[in-house]
Scaffold this motif. Structure first.
Motif, short mmCIF file in Angstrom:
data_model
loop_
_atom_site.label_atom_id
_atom_site.label_comp_id
_atom_site.label_asym_id
_atom_site.label_seq_id
_atom_site.Cartn_x
_atom_site.Cartn_y
_atom_site.Cartn_z
N THR A 109 -14.46 -12.73 10.07
CA THR A 109 -15.56 -13.13 9.19
C THR A 109 -15.28 -12.85 7.71
N GLY A 110 -14.26 -12.03 7.45
CA GLY A 110 -13.97 -11.66 6.06
C GLY A 110 -14.88 -10.59 5.52
N GLU A 111 -15.73 -10.04 6.38
CA GLU A 111 -16.66 -8.99 5.96
C GLU A 111 -16.00 -7.63 6.19
N LEU A 112 -15.17 -7.23 5.24
CA LEU A 112 -14.43 -5.98 5.36
C LEU A 112 -15.33 -4.80 5.01
N PRO A 113 -15.04 -3.63 5.56
CA PRO A 113 -15.89 -2.47 5.31
C PRO A 113 -15.75 -1.97 3.87
N PRO A 114 -16.80 -1.36 3.35
CA PRO A 114 -16.69 -0.79 2.00
C PRO A 114 -15.79 0.44 2.04
N LEU A 115 -15.21 0.77 0.91
CA LEU A 115 -14.40 1.99 0.82
C LEU A 115 -15.31 3.15 0.42
N ALA A 116 -14.94 4.33 0.87
CA ALA A 116 -15.73 5.53 0.58
C ALA A 116 -15.62 5.92 -0.89
N ASN A 117 -14.48 5.62 -1.52
CA ASN A 117 -14.26 5.97 -2.92
C ASN A 117 -13.68 4.75 -3.64
N PRO A 118 -14.00 4.59 -4.92
CA PRO A 118 -13.45 3.44 -5.65
C PRO A 118 -11.93 3.57 -5.79
N ILE A 119 -11.26 2.42 -5.82
CA ILE A 119 -9.81 2.42 -6.03
C ILE A 119 -9.56 2.78 -7.49
N PRO A 120 -8.63 3.70 -7.75
CA PRO A 120 -8.36 4.08 -9.14
C PRO A 120 -7.68 2.95 -9.91
N GLU A 121 -7.67 3.08 -11.22
CA GLU A 121 -6.99 2.11 -12.08
C GLU A 121 -5.50 2.14 -11.77
N LEU A 122 -4.92 0.98 -11.48
CA LEU A 122 -3.52 0.92 -11.04
C LEU A 122 -2.57 0.39 -12.10
N ASP A 123 -3.08 0.00 -13.27
CA ASP A 123 -2.25 -0.58 -14.32
C ASP A 123 -1.16 0.36 -14.82
N GLN A 124 -1.37 1.65 -14.68
CA GLN A 124 -0.42 2.62 -15.21
C GLN A 124 0.82 2.79 -14.33
N TYR A 125 0.83 2.19 -13.15
CA TYR A 125 1.93 2.37 -12.21
C TYR A 125 2.84 1.14 -12.18
N ASN A 126 4.14 1.38 -12.04
CA ASN A 126 5.05 0.25 -11.86
C ASN A 126 5.55 0.17 -10.42
#
Length: 69
Positions: free
Chosen positions: A34-51
């Motif tokens: 259905t594409g209805e994925l579960p919510p995450l318990a914590n927000p995903i951190p900002e990933l721009d700083q990683y290569n």
């Protein structure tokens, strides 16, 4: 431990039945269909700083665990 930043992908308690793998599998398959994925318990951190970002996951029915998707 590598000294790298880590983030644990987790869903809220009660999202999956931890005592019945078949019920969890059925729910996960339904979520994928259905594409209805579960919510995450914590927000995903900002990933721009990683290569380089490494993602590990258990395998559910031949695919990465639904919360990872």
């Amino acid at each position: 431990m590598s000294g790298a930043d880590q983030y644990q992908i987790a869903v809220p308690a009660g999202t999956y039945d931890l005592t019945d793998m078949y019920a969890t599998s059925d729910r996960a398959k339904n979520q994928l269909a259905t594409g209805e994925l579960p919510p995450l318990a914590n927000p995903i951190p900002e990933l721009d700083q990683y290569n380089l970002i490494l993602v590990g996951s258990p395998v559910w029915s031949g695919q990465p665990a639904v919360p990872v998707k």
